[in-house]
Design an enzyme around this catalytic site. Structure first.
Site, mmCIF file in Angstrom:
data_model
loop_
_atom_site.group_PDB
_atom_site.id
_atom_site.type_symbol
_atom_site.label_atom_id
_atom_site.label_comp_id
_atom_site.label_asym_id
_atom_site.label_seq_id
_atom_site.Cartn_x
_atom_site.Cartn_y
_atom_site.Cartn_z
ATOM 1 N N LYS A 33 0.818 -1.211 0.000
ATOM 2 C CA LYS A 33 0.000 0.000 0.000
ATOM 3 C C LYS A 33 0.851 1.259 0.000
ATOM 4 C CE LYS A 33 -0.944 -0.254 4.768
ATOM 5 N NZ LYS A 33 -0.444 0.877 5.533
ATOM 6 N N THR A 34 1.969 1.238 0.733
ATOM 7 C CA THR A 34 2.849 2.408 0.703
ATOM 8 C C THR A 34 3.383 2.615 -0.703
ATOM 9 O OG1 THR A 34 3.501 1.774 2.928
ATOM 10 C CG2 THR A 34 4.761 3.512 1.881
ATOM 11 N N ASP A 216 -3.376 7.510 4.274
ATOM 12 C CA ASP A 216 -2.940 6.153 4.599
ATOM 13 C C ASP A 216 -3.636 5.706 5.887
ATOM 14 O OD1 ASP A 216 -1.568 3.824 4.472
ATOM 15 O OD2 ASP A 216 0.357 4.653 5.101
ATOM 16 N N GLU A 217 -3.756 4.406 6.108
ATOM 17 C CA GLU A 217 -4.365 3.875 7.340
ATOM 18 C C GLU A 217 -5.742 4.489 7.600
ATOM 19 O OE1 GLU A 217 -2.834 1.432 8.598
ATOM 20 O OE2 GLU A 217 -0.655 1.736 8.597
ATOM 21 N N GLN A 247 -7.405 -4.368 9.809
ATOM 22 C CA GLN A 247 -6.318 -3.865 10.647
ATOM 23 C C GLN A 247 -6.723 -2.648 11.467
ATOM 24 O OE1 GLN A 247 -2.166 -4.091 9.055
ATOM 25 N NE2 GLN A 247 -3.227 -4.452 7.134
#
Length: 693
Positions: A33-34, A216-217, A247
């Site tokens: 994902k990064t 992100d996240e 997550q």
DNA sequence: CGCACGAGAATTTTT
DNA sequence: TTCTCGTGCG
């Protein structure tokens, strides 16, 4: 994290190149994902011609932001510096510094950290004569934080009486912040949103800057963060969020898993792309992770499929107590080191920070370098906080806490009585605290006057220097801080603290160098925003909580303390929702591992200095493990399929399509296989229904 | 004012 | 078990 191939797979490429409308990327653990975010930013700059200044990229930790920036630099060079990268808090702080005049804050306002926040509340609770045994300052702190994350606060409403005299406590706390010219963590977001809502032109200005937004996240964002994003991007905007509902582990802190589950409802014309090819873990580790998380109900549902085909090792070990556990773990680590696995590829994970101690003792004994990530952050160590207090006060002479701290440490004959007189004078006459201290000095006599002068002289001397590193040296010399440490601490502790101080001076010097003119406020907010998880392990074994491990990966991972009541934690066990969060936490832990995964649990453990008996965690029952040896035995004892069908064989099924075999069990026509299908994830299949590629 | 001593609490997880 | 806070004395 580095990946095997530098090329993007089909889904990754689709995510990188899609720019039409709001985009949700559901990215499982280890699916790159990064990489997607970094490549997407590079794509925007290189292929679409977007100005880097117009890109905002929000990450969960500062460390993640730094890493992302350095990876981006590899792709687009110095242009990466233009991109706005950071946590919600650091981005909002930047905005707040620019727009200070739109708020009630004075220029050069400071940021109060969690510790100081708590001690401020202790004072408040005491002043209001509230019994802190019955209503703890911590409780108030927690509630204040929750309240500040609601729209009611953003819109300036008064809180309700959630607990005993809450509105009063809240008001007094706010007054404290306001006098001390400080913001807390929650204010950073809330105040920025307030500015946006009250000033259309400011919002328009920032909407124009942040034309492309990346998050992100996303599964760990809360309502207020979502609101911030939506204000900036609008419903149709160029926003791309990346996350994984499996997550989501910050529900206790107000994270809204619904932000990710309901993304399609919050934005229009949403495009969704799923990444499920895992480049990190061996197939059996993924299999274990998948079987565990399958026990959760509140999820979108997905299975990760392995790209790596080398089987890893999974082990479960029962231990007597925590010492036994640490001996076992360190023995295993030594074995791994012998195999050539570097320190930095090994992690010991646990549920609570308190568990680190036993491991530290054993690691010390064997001389293995390690680093505890989390726990007390560098900037909250006593000696560092002492020195920072002088800097903070000189930067923001209204900061009461920093006055108290700097006046008392090291002791210089200034006690609570005098400090209170200074505060009263400042509040009474509307002056800042340093002027008040000088005023009090001038009207006092004898010892008191001399002591105060000694103190304010240090503060004055600091003003003579531009560089922050120099200012720190002035504090050290002026207050004889080194002697103070040597006098009151064990030799060893004193040396450690002196080393920390050197490190602080280094950090300041680096900061001094990298800015045209040293901005003290900027430096100080960096120190409060930099948390313990932002420190990196370097060439040593990492010890950290499962929460801190999010986003990281290691060749070998030890998941320790798998006991009922500890993991899952006792308090979450009677609540389905919280139990699922614990399970996700375990899932996060498992998916950190590339090739070795070891679970440990103990029969007894010290809690509060009392020995307690433990039962193995329910998670150990729920997850399934493919034992390599058993598998080989099975294969040799079966006849028709076993020769062709074994782990990692690529197979085809009429309904599910292409898949990969994880393990094979059973004999004769009862041979069964666990198979990962690209389309639908893990299935248990009769071997005869499978075709071999 | 500052230290020494003793009682009592504390463990989820963090930007 | 370990840390923090409050109290009382020099």
């Amino acid at each position: 994290m580095p990946q095997t191939a530098d090329r993007l797979n089909k889904e990754q490429r689709a995510a990188v190149e899609y720019t039409g409308s709001p985009l949700l990327v559901i990215a499982g653990a280890g699916t790159g994902k990064t990489k997607v975010i970094v490549h997407k930013i590079a794509y925007l700059i290189d292929n679409i011609g977007v100005n880097p200044d117009n890109i905002l990229s929000v990450t969960f930790t500062n460390k993640a932001a730094w890493e992302m920036k350095s990876r981006l630099k590899n792709l687009v060079g110095e242009r990466a510096d233009g991109v706005w990268m950071g946590t919600f808090h650091s981005i909002c702080l930047r905005i707040l510094r620019r727009e200070t005049h739109k708020t009630v804050l004075k220029r050069g306002f400071g940021v109060i950290d969690q510790d100081d926040r708590l001690s401020a509340l202790r004072t408040v609770v005491k002043e209001l004569n509230i019994d802190s045994k019955k209503y703890s300052p911590k409780q108030y702190m927690w509630l204040i934080s929750s309240f500040k994350n609601t729209m009611e606060y953003v819109e300036g409403e008064e809180p309700e009486e959630f607990i005993y005299r809450f509105p009063e406590v809240f008001k007094a706390y706010q007054q404290y912040l306001s006098f001390a010219n400080l913001v807390d963590f929650d204010d950073m977001l809330a105040l920025v949103i307030r500015i946006f809502q009250e000033n259309d032109e400011v919002l328009t200005f920032y909407k124009n800057i942040f034309r492309y937004i990346m998050v992100d996240e996303y599964q760990d964002t809360n309502y207020i963060q979502f609101f911030f994003l939506k204000l900036l991007s609008g419903e149709y905007g160029n926003i791309c969020v990346v996350g994984d509902d499996d997550q989501s582990i910050y529900g206790w802190r107000g994270a809204e898993i619904r932000n990710i589950l309901d993304f399609e409802k919050h934005f229009f014309d949403v495009k969704i792309i799923k990444l499920t090819e895992n480049y990190r873990s061996s197939p059996n580790i993924l299999f274990t992770a998948n079987t565990l998380i399958a026990n959760n109900n509140y999820r979108k549902g997905k299975n990760l499929s392995p790209v790596i085909d080398k089987m890893g090792n999974i082990m479960v070990k029962e231990c007597h107590d925590e010492q036994d556990e640490s001996i076992f773990v360190i023995n295993e680590i030594e074995r791994m080191l012998d195999q050539g696995i570097p320190f930095s590829e090994i992690a010991i994970l646990y549920r609570t920070n308190a568990q680190s101690r036993a491991f530290e003792v054993e690691l010390n004994k064997r001389g293995i370098p390690y680093k505890v990530i989390g726990g007390i952050s560098f900037y909250s160590r006593r000696e560092i906080k002492d020195l920072l207090a002088y800097l903070k006060l000189s930067d923001n002479p209204y900061d009461i806490d920093s006055l108290k701290r700097s006046a008392k440490n090291p002791p210089k004959g200034i006690g609570n009585v005098i400090i209170q007189r200074i505060i009263d004078y400042a509040t009474g006459n509307g002056t800042d605290l340093i002027s008040a201290a000088k005023e009090i000095a001038s009207v006092s006599k004898g010892k008191t006057a001399a002591n105060l002068k000694f103190y304010t002289d240090i503060l004055d001397d600091m003003q003579q220097y531009e560089n922050i590193a120099d200012k720190i040296k002035v504090i050290l010399n002026g207050s004889s801080y080194g002697n103070y440490l040597k006098q009151f601490e064990e030799q060893n502790d004193a040396n450690k603290r002196i080393n920390n101080i050197d490190e602080l001076i280094n950090a300041a010097a680096i900061f001094d160098e990298s800015y045209e003119e040293s901005d003290l406020s900027e430096f100080l907010s960096t120190t409060t925003l930099t948390t313990s998880t932002d420190e990196s392990a370097g060439d040593s074994v990492s010890l950290m909580t499962l929460h801190s491990a999010k986003g990281l990966e290691f060749d070998s991972v030890f998941l320790t303390g798998l006991e009922e009541g500890l993991f899952p934690l006792f308090r979450s066990m009677d609540n389905e929702w919280e139990l699922e969060e614990e399970r996700r936490l375990c899932y996060v832990g498992i998916t950190r591992a590339k090739s070795n995964l070891v679970f440990t649990y103990t029969n007894t453990r010290m809690v509060y200095g009392k020995r307690q008996f433990c039962r193995p965690s329910m998670f150990l029952d729920e997850l399934e493990i493919n034992d390599n040896d058993e598998q080989e035995a099975d294969i040799s004892s079966t006849e028709s399929y076993e020769k062709k069908l074994k782990a990692n064989t690529r197979v085809f099924h009429s309904k599910y399509g292409e898949g990969i075999v994880l393990n094979v069990k059973g004999v004769g026509d009862k041979v069964k296989a666990d198979v990962f299908f690209q389309s639908s994830g893990l299935k248990k299949m009769l071997a005869e229904s499978l075709e071999i590629f």
